[in-house]
Design a protein around this motif. Structure first.
Motif, PDB file in Angstrom:
ATOM      1  N   UNK A  38       0.830  -1.208   0.000  1.00 47.48           N
ATOM      2  CA  UNK A  38       0.000   0.000   0.000  1.00 47.48           C
ATOM      3  C   UNK A  38       0.863   1.256   0.000  1.00 47.48           C
ATOM      4  N   UNK A  39       1.939   1.233   0.786  1.00 50.11           N
ATOM      5  CA  UNK A  39       2.840   2.394   0.828  1.00 50.11           C
ATOM      6  C   UNK A  39       3.512   2.623  -0.525  1.00 50.11           C
ATOM      7  N   UNK A  40       3.940   1.565  -1.172  1.00 48.91           N
ATOM      8  CA  UNK A  40       4.584   1.709  -2.470  1.00 48.91           C
ATOM      9  C   UNK A  40       3.596   2.238  -3.507  1.00 48.91           C
ATOM     10  N   UNK A  41       2.353   1.772  -3.438  1.00 43.82           N
ATOM     11  CA  UNK A  41       1.328   2.281  -4.356  1.00 43.82           C
ATOM     12  C   UNK A  41       1.140   3.785  -4.155  1.00 43.82           C
ATOM     13  N   UNK A  42       1.211   4.236  -2.898  1.00 43.07           N
ATOM     14  CA  UNK A  42       1.062   5.667  -2.606  1.00 43.07           C
ATOM     15  C   UNK A  42       2.212   6.463  -3.197  1.00 43.07           C
ATOM     16  N   UNK A  43       3.438   5.972  -3.024  1.00 39.94           N
ATOM     17  CA  UNK A  43       4.596   6.677  -3.578  1.00 39.94           C
ATOM     18  C   UNK A  43       4.504   6.777  -5.097  1.00 39.94           C
ATOM     19  N   UNK A  44       4.160   5.681  -5.740  1.00 39.47           N
ATOM     20  CA  UNK A  44       4.080   5.665  -7.201  1.00 39.47           C
ATOM     21  C   UNK A  44       2.966   6.586  -7.683  1.00 39.47           C
ATOM     22  N   UNK A  45       1.805   6.545  -6.999  1.00 34.35           N
ATOM     23  CA  UNK A  45       0.676   7.395  -7.378  1.00 34.35           C
ATOM     24  C   UNK A  45       0.982   8.866  -7.178  1.00 34.35           C
ATOM     25  N   UNK A  46       1.917   9.165  -6.269  1.00 32.17           N
ATOM     26  CA  UNK A  46       2.267  10.555  -5.991  1.00 32.17           C
ATOM     27  C   UNK A  46       3.308  11.098  -6.967  1.00 32.17           C
ATOM     28  N   UNK A  47       3.755  10.270  -7.892  1.00 32.64           N
ATOM     29  CA  UNK A  47       4.702  10.736  -8.892  1.00 32.64           C
ATOM     30  C   UNK A  47       6.153  10.509  -8.541  1.00 32.64           C
ATOM     31  N   UNK A  48       6.437   9.885  -7.388  1.00 27.66           N
ATOM     32  CA  UNK A  48       7.823   9.557  -7.059  1.00 27.66           C
ATOM     33  C   UNK A  48       8.334   8.571  -8.109  1.00 27.66           C
ATOM     34  N   UNK A  49       9.524   8.813  -8.705  1.00 27.82           N
ATOM     35  CA  UNK A  49       9.999   7.969  -9.805  1.00 27.82           C
ATOM     36  C   UNK A  49      10.464   6.588  -9.339  1.00 27.82           C
ATOM     37  N   UNK A  50       9.501   5.756  -8.985  1.00 29.08           N
ATOM     38  CA  UNK A  50       9.778   4.393  -8.529  1.00 29.08           C
ATOM     39  C   UNK A  50       9.084   3.419  -9.468  1.00 29.08           C
ATOM     40  N   UNK A  51       9.798   2.384  -9.848  1.00 24.48           N
ATOM     41  CA  UNK A  51       9.218   1.329 -10.674  1.00 24.48           C
ATOM     42  C   UNK A  51       9.327  -0.001  -9.959  1.00 24.48           C
ATOM     43  N   UNK A  52       8.414  -0.906 -10.279  1.00 28.19           N
ATOM     44  CA  UNK A  52       8.439  -2.238  -9.685  1.00 28.19           C
ATOM     45  C   UNK A  52       7.049  -2.787  -9.556  1.00 28.19           C
ATOM     46  N   UNK A  53       6.975  -3.995  -9.073  1.00 22.65           N
ATOM     47  CA  UNK A  53       5.690  -4.619  -8.851  1.00 22.65           C
ATOM     48  C   UNK A  53       5.809  -5.680  -7.776  1.00 22.65           C
ATOM     49  N   UNK A  54       4.669  -6.060  -7.253  1.00 23.78           N
ATOM     50  CA  UNK A  54       4.633  -7.045  -6.182  1.00 23.78           C
ATOM     51  C   UNK A  54       5.235  -8.365  -6.652  1.00 23.78           C
ATOM     52  N   UNK A  55       6.086  -8.924  -5.806  1.00 25.96           N
ATOM     53  CA  UNK A  55       6.719 -10.197  -6.117  1.00 25.96           C
ATOM     54  C   UNK A  55       8.072 -10.062  -6.783  1.00 25.96           C
ATOM     55  N   UNK A  56       8.364  -8.886  -7.364  1.00 23.33           N
ATOM     56  CA  UNK A  56       9.641  -8.677  -8.037  1.00 23.33           C
ATOM     57  C   UNK A  56      10.550  -7.729  -7.274  1.00 23.33           C
ATOM     58  N   UNK A  57      10.018  -6.575  -6.886  1.00 22.48           N
ATOM     59  CA  UNK A  57      10.813  -5.605  -6.154  1.00 22.48           C
ATOM     60  C   UNK A  57      10.597  -4.200  -6.686  1.00 22.48           C
ATOM     61  N   UNK A  58      11.262  -3.235  -6.051  1.00 20.57           N
ATOM     62  CA  UNK A  58      11.088  -1.828  -6.397  1.00 20.57           C
ATOM     63  C   UNK A  58      12.444  -1.136  -6.464  1.00 20.57           C
ATOM     64  N   UNK A  59      12.523  -0.127  -7.317  1.00 16.37           N
ATOM     65  CA  UNK A  59      13.741   0.671  -7.404  1.00 16.37           C
ATOM     66  C   UNK A  59      13.391   2.081  -7.858  1.00 16.37           C
ATOM     67  N   UNK A  60      14.199   3.068  -7.429  1.00 16.54           N
ATOM     68  CA  UNK A  60      14.006   4.445  -7.868  1.00 16.54           C
ATOM     69  C   UNK A  60      14.741   4.627  -9.178  1.00 16.54           C
ATOM     70  N   UNK A  61      14.061   5.228 -10.149  1.00 17.75           N
ATOM     71  CA  UNK A  61      14.609   5.310 -11.499  1.00 17.75           C
ATOM     72  C   UNK A  61      15.229   6.654 -11.834  1.00 17.75           C
ATOM     73  N   UNK A  62      15.027   7.677 -10.990  1.00 15.69           N
ATOM     74  CA  UNK A  62      15.577   9.003 -11.272  1.00 15.69           C
ATOM     75  C   UNK A  62      15.633   9.798  -9.986  1.00 15.69           C
ATOM     76  N   UNK A  63      16.558  10.755  -9.891  1.00 16.56           N
ATOM     77  CA  UNK A  63      16.587  11.623  -8.714  1.00 16.56           C
ATOM     78  C   UNK A  63      15.343  12.503  -8.684  1.00 16.56           C
TER      79      UNK A  63
END
Length: 224
Positions: A38-63
């Motif tokens: 849920x927290x990751x969904x919030x960050x992504x929805x807020x425009x923070x440059x994070x990519x990933x998905x459940x089961x694989x992982x997450x990473x920030x793609x840009x400063x």
């Protein structure tokens, strides 16, 4: 730990640019995997440059910056201080204007950084919370330029307030929230403080010289 604090911690973890498994993030923050998602969904929805998905992982793609506007830190500070004041105004017309201004800031971001309808970073932290730190911005900028140590009282989440003497190195902007990267003499290590969580700040007369292992360059190399 409050949700806003968890979101900030997640940004701090992900800023190294590496891939982080959801399970590892959840264990580090001592939360359930469901809460982490849920927290990751919030960050992504807020425009923070994070990519990933459940089961694989997450990473920030840009400063997290606003390069196309060529704004200085002082200009960003002025912008968000103004928006913080306006969003508290009683006049609904001015409140709407603050919202449209936020939308215009979002609109000029690069195409790969475009924000969704919720706004770039603005859905994460309320203005009132971030505005508490504005009083410290000017003395911190001056201390960074003059290389003067500062004494702060800091309130970390779920911990008693601590008094620290730090070497201020850099301020950064994270979508309403500002942070101070510093060398903390209490912990004898680098620390990143949320400016809005600094309760008191006094600029000392003690200056500091660059020492190996304690510079901003050393910190950035450590992050890489």
């Amino acid at each position: 730990m409050r949700r806003t604090d968890r979101l900030f911690e997640l940004i701090q973890i992900l800023r190294d640019g590496r891939l982080h498994r959801g399970k590892d993030l959840a264990e580090r923050l001592e939360i359930s995997l469901r809460t982490l998602y849920r927290d990751m969904d919030t960050l992504i929805a807020s425009g923070i440059p994070v990519e990933g998905e459940r089961g694989l992982g997450y990473m920030m793609t840009a400063p997290i910056t606003l390069p196309p506007l060529n704004l200085t830190l002082t200009e960003l500070e002025a912008l968000h201080l103004g928006l913080a004041v306006v969003t508290k105004a009683a006049d609904p017309e001015l409140q709407r204007a603050a919202k449209t201004l936020s939308d215009k800031v979002d609109a000029v971001l690069p195409e790969d950084r475009a924000a969704p309808a919720t706004g770039w970073g603005f859905a994460v932290y309320p203005f009132a919370e971030a505005a508490r730190g504005f009083v410290h911005m000017a003395p911190l900028r001056a201390a960074i330029r003059s290389r003067r140590k500062v004494d702060i009282t800091y309130a970390a989440p779920d911990e008693p307030e601590t008094r620290r003497r730090v070497r201020p190195l850099q301020m950064e902007y994270w979508g309403r929230v500002w942070t101070l990267t510093s060398w903390c003499e209490l912990r004898n290590d680098f620390r990143v403080f949320r400016v809005d969580r600094i309760r008191t700040l006094d600029v000392s007369f003690e200056t500091f010289e660059e020492e190996p292992g304690k510079t901003l360059g050393d910190y950035l190399a450590q992050m890489d």
